[in-house]
Design a protein around this motif. Sequence first.
Motif, short mmCIF file in Angstrom:
data_model
loop_
_atom_site.label_atom_id
_atom_site.label_comp_id
_atom_site.label_asym_id
_atom_site.label_seq_id
_atom_site.Cartn_x
_atom_site.Cartn_y
_atom_site.Cartn_z
N ARG A 39 22.64 -27.33 -4.60
CA ARG A 39 22.96 -26.16 -3.78
C ARG A 39 23.17 -24.94 -4.64
NH1 ARG A 39 26.87 -25.87 1.17
NH2 ARG A 39 26.09 -23.78 0.75
N SER A 46 26.85 -16.58 0.95
CA SER A 46 26.32 -17.88 1.33
C SER A 46 27.36 -18.79 1.96
CB SER A 46 25.72 -18.58 0.11
OG SER A 46 26.72 -18.92 -0.83
N ASP A 47 28.64 -18.66 1.56
CA ASP A 47 29.66 -19.59 2.04
C ASP A 47 30.60 -18.99 3.07
OD1 ASP A 47 28.65 -21.57 0.46
OD2 ASP A 47 30.60 -22.17 -0.33
N ARG A 78 27.59 -31.76 4.11
CA ARG A 78 26.81 -30.53 4.21
C ARG A 78 26.25 -30.12 2.85
NH1 ARG A 78 29.56 -31.52 8.23
NH2 ARG A 78 29.38 -30.50 10.26
N ASP A 79 27.01 -30.34 1.80
CA ASP A 79 26.49 -30.06 0.47
C ASP A 79 25.30 -30.97 0.14
OD1 ASP A 79 28.23 -28.02 -0.11
OD2 ASP A 79 29.66 -29.26 -1.21
N TRP A 82 21.94 -30.14 1.92
CA TRP A 82 21.24 -28.91 1.54
C TRP A 82 19.92 -29.20 0.87
CZ3 TRP A 82 19.24 -26.18 -2.51
CH2 TRP A 82 19.06 -24.80 -2.32
N ARG A 83 19.89 -30.20 -0.01
CA ARG A 83 18.66 -30.55 -0.74
C ARG A 83 17.51 -30.84 0.22
NH1 ARG A 83 16.03 -31.23 -5.89
NH2 ARG A 83 14.30 -32.66 -5.49
N MET A 86 16.28 -27.68 2.84
CA MET A 86 15.61 -26.56 2.21
C MET A 86 14.26 -27.01 1.67
SD MET A 86 17.68 -24.03 2.63
CE MET A 86 17.15 -22.77 1.47
N GLU A 100 17.25 -20.99 5.14
CA GLU A 100 18.66 -20.62 4.96
C GLU A 100 19.23 -20.01 6.24
OE1 GLU A 100 22.29 -19.94 2.70
OE2 GLU A 100 20.68 -21.41 2.82
N ARG A 103 19.77 -22.97 8.47
CA ARG A 103 20.90 -23.77 7.98
C ARG A 103 22.24 -23.17 8.40
NH1 ARG A 103 24.72 -23.97 4.10
NH2 ARG A 103 24.23 -21.87 3.40
N THR A 104 22.33 -21.85 8.36
CA THR A 104 23.58 -21.17 8.70
C THR A 104 23.65 -20.79 10.18
OG1 THR A 104 22.60 -19.08 7.95
CG2 THR A 104 23.95 -20.29 6.37
N THR A 272 24.65 -27.08 8.79
CA THR A 272 25.10 -27.42 7.45
C THR A 272 26.00 -26.35 6.88
OG1 THR A 272 23.18 -26.39 6.41
CG2 THR A 272 23.00 -28.71 6.99
#
Length: 275
Positions: A39, A46-47, A78-79, A82-83, A86, A100, A103-104, A272
């Motif tokens: 990530r 991003s967070d 969620r971490d 991410w792989r 994406m 992204e 994802r968000t 995520t």
Amino acid sequence: MSRTARPGAGAVGVARKLGITLLAAPLLAACVETGDLGRPKPTILSDWALPATGSLAARARGEPVSGFPLTDAEDELRDRAWRFVMPAHERAWLDRSVAELVRTRLLPLDQRPRWRDGYFAALSGEGARSPASRYGRLAEDALADARLVEPFARTAVRVLAADQVRLRSLAYVRDLSETQLRDAAARIAENRCLVAWVRDESRARVASYRFALERLVVATPQDEAVTAERAVRTLEVHRRTLDGFDVGALEGGVCGGGSPSLAPLGPSLPVTAKG
């Protein structure tokens, strides 16, 4: 707000924030530094900023959004996801920017990149690479994915087991508000659908690697293709672990496999984003 209702001031504000974020996202995807588990290193954008705005956008679309904080295991899930959610190749900048936003939750799940040839296009775009190095990169990516499947699966087991505890506890905890009940149900749906999303993306990842490998063999047949083929097979074997999760299917961006008690809450989408 229902999906057919006229947008009010809140929805207009979401749209305005979304427009600003859409402009910033390509820069975000191109400039982030890599942190743990593949990530990006955490940033305010991003967070916090993207997930917070994404939650508003998801609510405006009528999707369930939990207000509960994440458990440590949910955060790790969620971490690790991410792989897989994406695009595999870092040169696929546009796809990564769109992914992204999905994802968000700034964009709905059905807007996620789904082009099977995206990885091959990015791999081919590396003009300085020799055919052997392209095969090597493909094998490296496939094996990296394979190594991360089982840690994700172990974390998913922990999260889904905790959700069962959460679900059973609802029958014994008194005086829960309607908001608390909805937050609990929404978080269970988010977790289940995230697992379903990663399962589907892992299948798509195998397909994209095979697509690239077949075309590399046609264009530049070399001995290194054997190593790349073995790596893709290894990923396929590890990926099957995720097929054992009974979390339903993602169809049209909607997860249909949630607990029956979640049905009245409407469609559930995976997320995520932290928060």
